[in-house]
Design a protein around this motif. Sequence first.
Motif, short mmCIF file in Angstrom:
data_model
loop_
_atom_site.label_atom_id
_atom_site.label_comp_id
_atom_site.label_asym_id
_atom_site.label_seq_id
_atom_site.Cartn_x
_atom_site.Cartn_y
_atom_site.Cartn_z
N ILE A 32 0.83 -1.21 0.00
CA ILE A 32 0.00 0.00 0.00
C ILE A 32 0.87 1.26 0.00
O ILE A 32 0.57 2.23 -0.69
CB ILE A 32 -0.94 0.00 1.23
CG1 ILE A 32 -1.96 -1.14 1.13
CG2 ILE A 32 -1.65 1.34 1.39
CD1 ILE A 32 -2.76 -1.37 2.41
N PHE A 33 1.98 1.22 0.75
CA PHE A 33 2.80 2.42 0.96
C PHE A 33 3.93 2.56 -0.05
O PHE A 33 4.70 3.51 0.00
CB PHE A 33 3.37 2.39 2.39
CG PHE A 33 3.84 3.73 2.88
CD1 PHE A 33 2.97 4.82 2.94
CD2 PHE A 33 5.15 3.91 3.29
CE1 PHE A 33 3.42 6.06 3.40
CE2 PHE A 33 5.61 5.15 3.75
CZ PHE A 33 4.73 6.23 3.80
N GLY A 34 4.03 1.63 -0.99
CA GLY A 34 5.05 1.76 -2.04
C GLY A 34 6.47 1.57 -1.56
O GLY A 34 7.39 2.21 -2.08
N MET A 35 6.67 0.68 -0.59
CA MET A 35 8.02 0.46 -0.06
C MET A 35 8.91 -0.15 -1.14
O MET A 35 8.47 -1.02 -1.91
CB MET A 35 7.97 -0.45 1.16
CG MET A 35 7.24 0.15 2.35
SD MET A 35 8.03 1.62 3.01
CE MET A 35 9.31 0.85 4.01
N PRO A 36 10.17 0.29 -1.23
CA PRO A 36 11.07 -0.16 -2.30
C PRO A 36 11.21 -1.68 -2.42
O PRO A 36 11.34 -2.20 -3.52
CB PRO A 36 12.42 0.47 -1.92
CG PRO A 36 12.06 1.66 -1.09
CD PRO A 36 10.81 1.28 -0.36
N VAL A 37 11.15 -2.40 -1.29
CA VAL A 37 11.35 -3.85 -1.33
C VAL A 37 10.30 -4.54 -2.21
O VAL A 37 10.57 -5.59 -2.79
CB VAL A 37 11.33 -4.44 0.11
CG1 VAL A 37 9.94 -4.32 0.75
CG2 VAL A 37 11.77 -5.89 0.11
N ILE B 243 -1.35 9.30 1.90
CA ILE B 243 -1.21 8.16 2.81
C ILE B 243 -0.01 8.40 3.73
O ILE B 243 1.11 8.65 3.26
CB ILE B 243 -0.99 6.83 2.04
CG1 ILE B 243 -2.17 6.56 1.11
CG2 ILE B 243 -0.83 5.67 3.02
CD1 ILE B 243 -1.98 5.33 0.23
N GLY B 244 -0.24 8.34 5.01
CA GLY B 244 0.84 8.48 5.99
C GLY B 244 1.05 7.15 6.70
O GLY B 244 0.11 6.37 6.85
N MET B 245 2.27 6.88 7.12
CA MET B 245 2.55 5.61 7.79
C MET B 245 3.43 5.83 9.01
O MET B 245 4.44 6.53 8.94
CB MET B 245 3.21 4.62 6.83
CG MET B 245 3.40 3.24 7.45
SD MET B 245 3.76 1.99 6.18
CE MET B 245 3.90 0.51 7.19
N VAL B 246 3.02 5.24 10.12
CA VAL B 246 3.82 5.25 11.34
C VAL B 246 4.37 3.85 11.52
O VAL B 246 3.63 2.91 11.80
CB VAL B 246 2.98 5.67 12.56
CG1 VAL B 246 3.81 5.62 13.84
CG2 VAL B 246 2.42 7.08 12.34
N PRO C 234 7.59 5.50 -1.25
CA PRO C 234 6.75 6.09 -0.19
C PRO C 234 6.44 7.57 -0.44
O PRO C 234 5.41 8.06 0.01
CB PRO C 234 7.61 5.91 1.07
CG PRO C 234 8.45 4.71 0.79
CD PRO C 234 8.77 4.82 -0.68
N PHE C 235 7.32 8.28 -1.17
CA PHE C 235 7.07 9.69 -1.47
C PHE C 235 5.81 9.84 -2.32
O PHE C 235 5.04 10.79 -2.15
CB PHE C 235 8.27 10.32 -2.18
CG PHE C 235 9.49 10.41 -1.30
CD1 PHE C 235 9.54 11.30 -0.24
CD2 PHE C 235 10.58 9.59 -1.52
CE1 PHE C 235 10.66 11.39 0.58
CE2 PHE C 235 11.71 9.66 -0.72
CZ PHE C 235 11.75 10.56 0.34
N ASP C 236 5.59 8.88 -3.24
CA ASP C 236 4.37 8.89 -4.05
C ASP C 236 3.14 8.69 -3.17
O ASP C 236 2.10 9.34 -3.35
CB ASP C 236 4.41 7.78 -5.11
CG ASP C 236 5.46 8.04 -6.18
OD1 ASP C 236 5.95 9.18 -6.26
OD2 ASP C 236 5.80 7.09 -6.91
N ALA C 237 3.26 7.77 -2.20
CA ALA C 237 2.14 7.49 -1.28
C ALA C 237 1.84 8.71 -0.42
O ALA C 237 0.68 9.07 -0.21
CB ALA C 237 2.47 6.28 -0.42
#
Length: 529
Positions: free
Chosen positions: A51-56, A87-90, A79-82
């Motif tokens: 969901i968050f577009g993590m590089p992995v 969308i924010g992620m903690v 994540p910059f796109d997200a």
Amino acid sequence: MKEVLLKIENLSKTFGENVVLKDINLEVKPGEIVGLVGENGAGKSTLMKCIFGMPVILETGGFGGKIYFDGNEANFKSPFDALAAGIGMVHQEFSLIPGFKASENVVLNRESTVKSFLEGFFGSRIKAIDKKHVESRANDALSTLGVDIDVNTVVTEMPVAHKQFTEIAREIERENTKLLVLDEPTAVLTEEEAKMLLDTMKALSKKGIAMLFITHRLDEIMSVCDKVVVLRDGTLINSAATQDTNVNQVTEWMIGRKIENSSAVKEVKEQAVETIISIKNLWVDMPGESVKNLSLDIKKGEILGLGGMAGQGKIGIANGIMGLYDAKGKVEFKGEEIKLNDPADPLKKGLFFVSEDRKGVGLLLESSIEDNIAYPAIQIKGEFFKKRFGIFNLVDTDAVRENAKEYVEKLEIRCTSEKQKAQELSGGNQQKVCLAKAFTMNPEVLFVSEPTRGIDVGAKKLVLDTLKRYNREKGTTIIITSSEIEELRSVCDRIAIITEGKVEGILPPTADVLEFGKMMMGVKEAKDD
């Protein structure tokens, strides 16, 4: 307002041949709080990364299926796109800049600026940061959370809870945040702080911010979430409104196992009364598995299980006692205090440890099976030596080989010969070599961590049966740490559930599987059972 903010259709993800998500379908509405639960390895973190577009995710071939966010198909490259989409992620692990103040972290990359006289010469890049406005924005965000944090405090000087609130403040301070992904945000908070955060989540929800809330605490899910989604083995098992379900039902969906035949659970033998190890106020600084003021008595001759969710501290206990990570507190073995932070001391006293990290800690990968099995006994107990010419002590290679042959046969280690290198073996056979090494030491107390992780069903049964037999025949006290509750129920006399670095409770293997689940999820009523 759109009826659906986040829509996931037939999402699948593989890492090589390992399928970690299978056809996930999920919808989140604006302002809705969705609780996401599942055992270790259920796929929760991978879903969030997609969901968050993590590089992995992109680096390993992307994902199958589709994700729609705010009415548009989303396949974020980073994540910059997200973040740009809202969308924010903690994250579980803090992503704050340690040397920066709270205010600087809250508005990072979105700083308020004022004009500088140099701007005419060097352009907009030379604008000065408006410190007062930055502090004001940070104060507003933190006050929304209901916490009193000095925005000028540097992150390195903050208590853990303040770091967590600063992370959350950073996400809600973004003007366009529509969805917040919260990964175990209350794990580092006290009960009062957690309650404060849950109240804040409800307030944010009323403002239209949706949330995906990952937590192991089912009480929190039931109190704050509109809906609970259960993942198991990469599959979405169930999705239900929290008002239409209860803790027991969710726990059952999560665990997904009912004991169909009582023979799978070990019969409890007569309880030993003599304490062989007494642990008092143990603290272990192991990244991701810290132990916090834990006390526990281990009885002579028993098989004790240490269970619990990932990251709750169960792995840290043996690692701390055996000196692999910094520890403090008091650990007594047969009334004599063990020197913490000194790996040689417990080994000399008769304790041994089969680590969960068999490649990094458990084996000399470049060495042969026979050398691996004999090495600790040679180094610590001075065994496998013989005199040459009445003067020199040399390793008795014949004895080393015979010992290895015995365990290759007993443990059914599949190899070309006892001279084969450990690195050439499969995971299951490497684990058997680790056990052979432990048995060769003939310890009074044996810690075994994740003994069946990554090995096939047949090898699992052999490993567990061997541990039971060794305990029965030698009287060795065995402490097994495992993420598999059913595994612990099949071999242990007692099972201690570790939650948030402490013993949540101790149950016999015959206890209802739901009681184990409740303790693992921190459900308070389980303490009285």
